[in-house]
Design an enzyme around this catalytic site. Sequence first.
Site, PDB file in Angstrom:
ATOM      1  N   ASP A 172      42.028  41.041  41.318  1.00 28.43           N
ATOM      2  CA  ASP A 172      42.204  40.202  42.254  1.00 28.43           C
ATOM      3  C   ASP A 172      41.482  38.925  42.374  1.00 28.43           C
ATOM      4  O   ASP A 172      41.016  38.544  43.554  1.00 28.43           O
ATOM      5  CB  ASP A 172      42.361  40.735  43.772  1.00 28.43           C
ATOM      6  CG  ASP A 172      43.532  41.887  43.924  1.00 28.43           C
ATOM      7  OD1 ASP A 172      44.094  42.029  42.860  1.00 28.43           O
ATOM      8  OD2 ASP A 172      43.780  42.576  44.921  1.00 28.43           O
ATOM      9  N   ASP A 193      45.471  42.360  38.243  1.00 27.11           N
ATOM     10  CA  ASP A 193      46.518  41.450  39.366  1.00 27.11           C
ATOM     11  C   ASP A 193      45.580  40.280  39.692  1.00 27.11           C
ATOM     12  O   ASP A 193      45.316  39.858  40.697  1.00 27.11           O
ATOM     13  CB  ASP A 193      46.626  42.184  40.559  1.00 27.11           C
ATOM     14  CG  ASP A 193      47.435  43.485  40.484  1.00 27.11           C
ATOM     15  OD1 ASP A 193      48.135  43.614  39.337  1.00 27.11           O
ATOM     16  OD2 ASP A 193      47.305  44.581  41.177  1.00 27.11           O
TER      17      ASP A 193
END
Length: 330
Positions: A172, A193
């Site tokens: 992230d 991600d």
Amino acid sequence: MFFSKLALVTLAFTGISLAVPTSNTLEKRTARTSAPTGCLSVQADTTTSGWYQTVASAVASLSGTADACIFIYSGTYTEQIAIEYGGALTVYGYTTDTGSYKNNAVTITHTISSSAAGSLDASSTLQVKSSNFKMYNINVANGYGSSAQAVALTANGDQQGYYGCKFDGYQDTLYAKSGYQYYSNCYIAGATDYIFGDASAWFGGCTIASKAGGAITASSREVATDTSWFVIDDSTVTADTGVSLSQNVYLGRPWRVLARVIYQNSVLTGVVAPEGYTTMATDATPIYMEYNNSGDGADTSERVDFTATDSAVSKDTLWPAGYAWIDTSY
Ligand SMILES: *[C@@H]1O[C@H](CO)[C@@H](O)[C@H](O)[C@H]1NC(C)=O
């Protein structure tokens, strides 16, 4: 206005041509090593009256809605910064090459995971919650490393542009959360991600560098009326420096059911898994497109969850309300 201008508008009168500067294009110089006129100055060890030792203290000094800018001198700034300013704000980092992240001399870094901080946003080293924001030639890192979500940048506002910046994390890294956003000539590194959220974001001329196998994008588009889209254009998907990967990087997995991403006009190297995409949200029907890519990972014949297209997405399509706010010199 406090910065120099590049673009000229030509006003044609009868037989006369008059050039006047416009305000939406900044001059691209090869170096920016001192504060542009009118900018606040940040330098870690400064003793200069009126300068700031931290980025956060310079940001905190801003009030009102006037155009503002901050210039940061070389150094590593270990701090967490949240920006919520009512006017247009530009933040510059010291560099000898404004056109790229490669000579950036300013790093803002902080280390905390999302679970320790309480939320993804709160874990961010830099959280930009306002609109009309530009940032040039700054590296932003969350040093947490593997095994937890830990955000470097949360871009949570409309008309945000990041030019020649580097974003470093693991899981992230870059939360492109909401609004129209433009990332140009940036380096974005992570493993899982690491470009995620629900913004209408264009990544142009960027290097997207994986540190391990995993998904690059995790779009959180959820309803069909949501116009958000990640457009990765003229960029390179590769392994981070010193990392060896082969066919184990996914171009995306759907954080929410209607994830939408296109890779176009880009180089997809052999790090990319032949199936291209993997799963996350239950019952997702993501829209994953590719157009005119090259490289060892660009073959789409084994892709899963793939939506064929015969054209690239344009900036007009991504940003129907317009994009006069982007710096067109990038
Ligand atoms: C395909 O991508 C390359 C590299 O960005 C670009 O030069 C070329 O114009 C693109 N071709 C088409 C048909 O869009």
